[in-house]
Design a protein around this motif. Structure first.
Motif, short mmCIF file in Angstrom:
data_model
loop_
_atom_site.label_atom_id
_atom_site.label_comp_id
_atom_site.label_asym_id
_atom_site.label_seq_id
_atom_site.Cartn_x
_atom_site.Cartn_y
_atom_site.Cartn_z
N SER A 21 0.83 -1.20 0.00
CA SER A 21 0.00 0.00 0.00
C SER A 21 0.86 1.25 0.00
N ALA A 22 1.92 1.26 0.85
CA ALA A 22 2.80 2.44 0.91
C ALA A 22 3.53 2.64 -0.41
N LEU A 23 3.95 1.54 -1.05
CA LEU A 23 4.68 1.66 -2.31
C LEU A 23 3.80 2.22 -3.42
N LEU A 24 2.57 1.76 -3.50
CA LEU A 24 1.67 2.26 -4.54
C LEU A 24 1.32 3.73 -4.31
N GLU A 25 1.16 4.13 -3.04
CA GLU A 25 0.93 5.55 -2.75
C GLU A 25 2.18 6.36 -3.10
N LEU A 26 3.35 5.80 -2.82
CA LEU A 26 4.60 6.49 -3.14
C LEU A 26 4.76 6.66 -4.65
N ILE A 83 12.12 1.02 -10.53
CA ILE A 83 12.46 0.59 -9.17
C ILE A 83 11.21 0.11 -8.44
N ALA A 84 10.08 0.79 -8.67
CA ALA A 84 8.82 0.35 -8.06
C ALA A 84 8.47 -1.06 -8.52
N LEU A 88 8.18 -4.26 -6.03
CA LEU A 88 6.95 -5.06 -6.04
C LEU A 88 7.26 -6.52 -6.34
N GLU A 89 8.22 -6.75 -7.23
CA GLU A 89 8.62 -8.14 -7.51
C GLU A 89 9.21 -8.78 -6.26
N MET A 90 9.99 -8.01 -5.50
CA MET A 90 10.54 -8.53 -4.26
C MET A 90 9.42 -8.87 -3.27
N LEU A 91 8.43 -7.98 -3.16
CA LEU A 91 7.32 -8.25 -2.24
C LEU A 91 6.53 -9.48 -2.68
N ASP A 92 6.37 -9.66 -3.99
CA ASP A 92 5.69 -10.86 -4.50
C ASP A 92 6.48 -12.12 -4.14
N ARG A 93 7.80 -12.03 -4.29
CA ARG A 93 8.65 -13.18 -3.98
C ARG A 93 8.56 -13.53 -2.51
N VAL A 94 8.60 -12.50 -1.66
CA VAL A 94 8.49 -12.71 -0.21
C VAL A 94 7.12 -13.30 0.13
#
Length: 752
Positions: A21-26, A83-84, A88-94
């Motif tokens: 959520s924070a990343l998409l707002e950023l 970079i976003a 996001l790819e990292m968050l998906d992997r996690v």
């Protein structure tokens, strides 16, 4: 899965939601430092918690992402859409790894290669792996120049009893270079020795910054002394299990030797088992850092006997060979515990499927006040229950029944009140805000709008609206279909919006609110709207309706045709839509939950799809009707009114019956006919229950009306599970079974 790991998975998923959520707002506002800080904190917390476990690919990847965000915060790296995408790819992997941990307690196959590839790509954005700071929470760090510190760690004697793990804390020290033992001034006597008390400390050498060490030992700061240490002139910049420095080699040998003494020492039965268990745990930790050691035993499995543990200790000592020469200048690459994987091709993971339905949570967080209320009501129920034996004994003594009946009725009223309040309290416990679902779709809207070259602003309101946990979780799949359909069908490309005098950025609005005993979710867009002429043409072409039925339909009813199976107005089939199954899936899902779907649209202005669902699926209120001395239940929220219609007012049009009610033409369906029962001859009036199904009013002819009842409807099982037309069964107070009707399915089969 251990309780600690289960807690890590649950909290990790919550933190991922916050980070996404924070990343998409950023991304919408790159200058928003508050969102950047929130993103950093969420990822930092995940990384820190992962250090409690031996999930090195997990920790290494998240640490790389944390370093990238730290560089963005410092202004060294500019935040870009690319970079976003990578974060996001990292968050998906996690997220995928958390699912693996929830299923098996371990990372999935290929985690090492996936983590190496992703962390390397993250570090490329900050100048490459050689510029990355020292890895935290692992005994091997990156090969960089760093300050050196000596850590004197003296755990409290009762550290184990407070949940501490001094050995894990020591071995997970950032940039650990060597480990030594701090022996007590006087050794405890053997006969009074307690293996559950900590008697030794540890002297640690680390090249991590002071701040990193202070952060690592923050929970045991009173047990730690951190001293600056001059950097060794010829010290190797890196120690791995397979390439140890002299100090670490000696420390490992001393640790194993001490365990050999512990294995051979205990003679008393009461301390023998815990001593062997402690030694097995320590040897398992050492073996984890010596991948070349082949013990032939599972040290993490069942308890081993002293002979087996002694043999393992000897094998571990044998596997410790003198360190090989290390070049004085550090290499650009990063050493790894699993060096055998270094030659494998890197695995590049693409973004996870953001359209897949989220996993249902097994955890429900409840406000403490609601639990207290439930506890108080349970106490009242126990008191009321205890009164029943007194009434039974009193019944034996009383000759007249009137006074006894009066007391029983009074007691029943009390039990009824407490039961209703208890039911309400339990339902309140299960209530969760729908915002937990609505907040998941920012990513979906972002990815689909970029894929289709459209600019869409997602707005959500009413996130605080509450509904039953099961209802909220079941909302996810229908909303995914509606959002995809709106983005693909509803919104025009930017150039078309400009030509129509609209802003290039379209607005997709998710709105939730409570109405009576239902929760309503609206998905509204300001796109092109639905072309009703094309909808009618497609409905005729696909045989959804015939010409006569279509002519009698109002525009509002015709709009509901898009919910029919196989109907799509899109000419080309894509991976998003065009097969005519999306809206049908939405309708079937919502009906299965006892809800309804309504579609409203204005050409050129947009479309609104409204989903109405019961607040709770646990207890439903049904209106009872009788047909041929059999009771059936109808969801009370579908009932409009009940009427006694004179038989003379019922008219037949072709094969259908209809009647006029307050200037409304309503089709009549006789349930006796649907159930294959003969009609009632010579009836002067017809009992009609008017129901609203998918926006259309229909009259059901029944034999008799009965009051409503609160029931728990359970799905049909066994041989009856495949029976059509029934939503489930409910048990009534007299022990009889009430069949709950699936009105949409019954009426669809009958009217078509």
């Amino acid at each position: 899965m251990s309780a600690l790991l289960a807690q890590f998975v649950t909290e990790g998923r919550d933190l991922l939601e916050q980070a996404s959520s924070a990343l998409l707002e950023l991304e919408r506002n790159p200058g928003d430092t508050t969102r950047l800080d929130a993103l950093f904190r969420a990822v930092h917390t995940i990384k820190g918690a992962s250090g409690l476990f031996e999930f090195l690919p997990f920790t290494r990847t998240v640490h790389a992402g944390e370093d990238l965000m730290d560089a963005i915060r410092a202004g060294d790296v500019a935040f870009t859409p690319e970079i976003a995408d990578l974060i996001l790819e990292m968050l998906d992997r996690v997220s995928g790894w958390l699912d693996d941990l929830a299923d098996t307690g371990a990372l999935g196959p290929g985690a090492e290669a996936q983590g190496d590839s992703l962390s390397a790509r993250l570090r490329e954005r900050i100048g490459g792996a050689e510029e990355a700071p020292v890895e935290a929470n692992t005994a091997v760090g990156t090969c960089v120049e760093a300050s050196w510190h000596r850590v004197l760690y003296r755990p409290h004697e009762a550290a184990f009893f407070s949940g501490g793990d001094p050995l894990r804390m020591a071995l997970s020290t950032p940039a650990l270079r060597s480990v030594g033992l701090l022996m007590p001034e006087t050794a405890p006597a053997l006969e009074s020795y307690d293996p559950f008390l900590v008697a030794v400390g540890m002297e640690l050498l680390s090249s991590a910054p002071f701040a990193a060490l202070e952060e690592h030992f923050r929970y045991v700061s009173d047990q730690v002394e951190i001293l600056a240490e001059p950097a060794p002139q010829s010290a190797p910049p890196q120690h791995c299990a397979a390439n140890m420095g002299d100090e670490m080699l000696e420390a490992a040998q001393a640790l194993i030797t001490s365990q050999q003494r512990l294995i051979a020492c205990p003679e008393h039965e009461e301390i023998r088992a815990p001593s062997l268990a402690s030694a097995q745990q320590v040897l398992a930790r050492v073996a984890a850092h010596l991948p070349d050691a082949r013990t032939g035993h599972d040290l993490g499995g069942a308890p081993l006997e002293a002979d087996a543990l002694d043999a393992i200790a000897a094998q571990l000592l044998q596997s410790l060979t003198p360190p090989q020469a290390v070049p004085s200048a550090p290499e650009a690459g990063v050493s790894s515990l699993n060096e055998t994987n270094a030659s494998e091709d890197p695995v590049t993971e693409g973004p996870a499927n953001t359209e897949a339905g989220p996993r249902k949570s097994a955890v429900l967080r409840v406000d403490a006040e609601r639990i207290d209320q439930l506890m108080n009501l349970t106490g009242e129920l126990i008191v009321a229950k205890n009164a029943m034996p007194f009434l039974a004994r009193k019944a034996e003594e009383i000759e007249g029944a009137r006074e006894l009946l009066r007391e029983i009725k009074t007691q029943y009223d009390m039990l009824n009140r407490i039961t209703e309040e208890l039911q309400s309290a339990v339902m309140q416990i299960r209530m969760v805000p729908v915002g937990s679902v609505l907040g998941r779709f920012n990513r979906l809207v972002r990815d689909l709008s970029r894929k289709l070259g459209k600019q869409i602003d997602l707005q959500t309101t009413g996130e605080e609206t509450e509904a039953d946990k099961t209802v909220v979780e079941e909302l996810a799949d229908p909303l995914v279909h509606l959002i995809r359909n709106s983005i693909d069908h509803g919104f025009e490309p930017p150039q078309d919006r400009r030509a129509a005098g609209k802003p290039e950025v379209g607005t997709l609005h998710l709105h939730a609110y409570q109405r009576d005993d239902s929760v309503v979710i609206e998905v509204a867009d300001d796109g092109r709207g639905i072309d009703l002429v094309r909808v009618k043409a497609k409905a005729l072409e696909r045989g959804v309706v015939d010409v006569d039925t279509l002519e009698r339909m109002s525009d509002e009813a015709a709009l509901q045709l898009i919910l029919a199976p196989g109907l799509s107005t899109k000419e080309e089939i894509s991976d998003l839509s065009g097969r005519g199954v999306g809206m049908d899936v939405v309708a079937s899902m919502v009906r299965r939950l006892g809800g309804a779907v309504m579609v409203e649209s204005t050409p050129g202005a947009g479309t609104t799809v409204r989903i109405t669902l019961p607040l709770s699926m646990a207890v439903q209120r049904l209106m009872m009707i009788e047909v041929d001395r059999n009771l059936f239940g109808i969801p009370i929220d579908t009932v409009v009114e009940s009427q006694k219609i004179p038989a003379a007012r019922i008219r037949r049009h072709r094969d259908s019956e209809m009647f006029v009610l307050r200037d409304r033409m309503i089709p009549l369906v006789r349930l006796r006919s649907i159930f294959g029962l003969p009609g009632v001859p010579g009836e002067e009036t017809v009992n009609v229950m008017v129901v609203n199904v998918d926006g259309s009013e229909i009259g059901l002819a029944v034999d008799r009306f009965h009051p409503g009842v609160d029931t728990i409807v359970k799905p049909m099982s066994g041989l009856l599970a495949q029976a059509s037309g029934y939503a489930g069964t409910a048990l009534l107070g007299d022990g009889s079974v009430l069949l709950a009707l699936d009105l949409p399915e019954i009426l669809e089969c009958h009217l078509n």
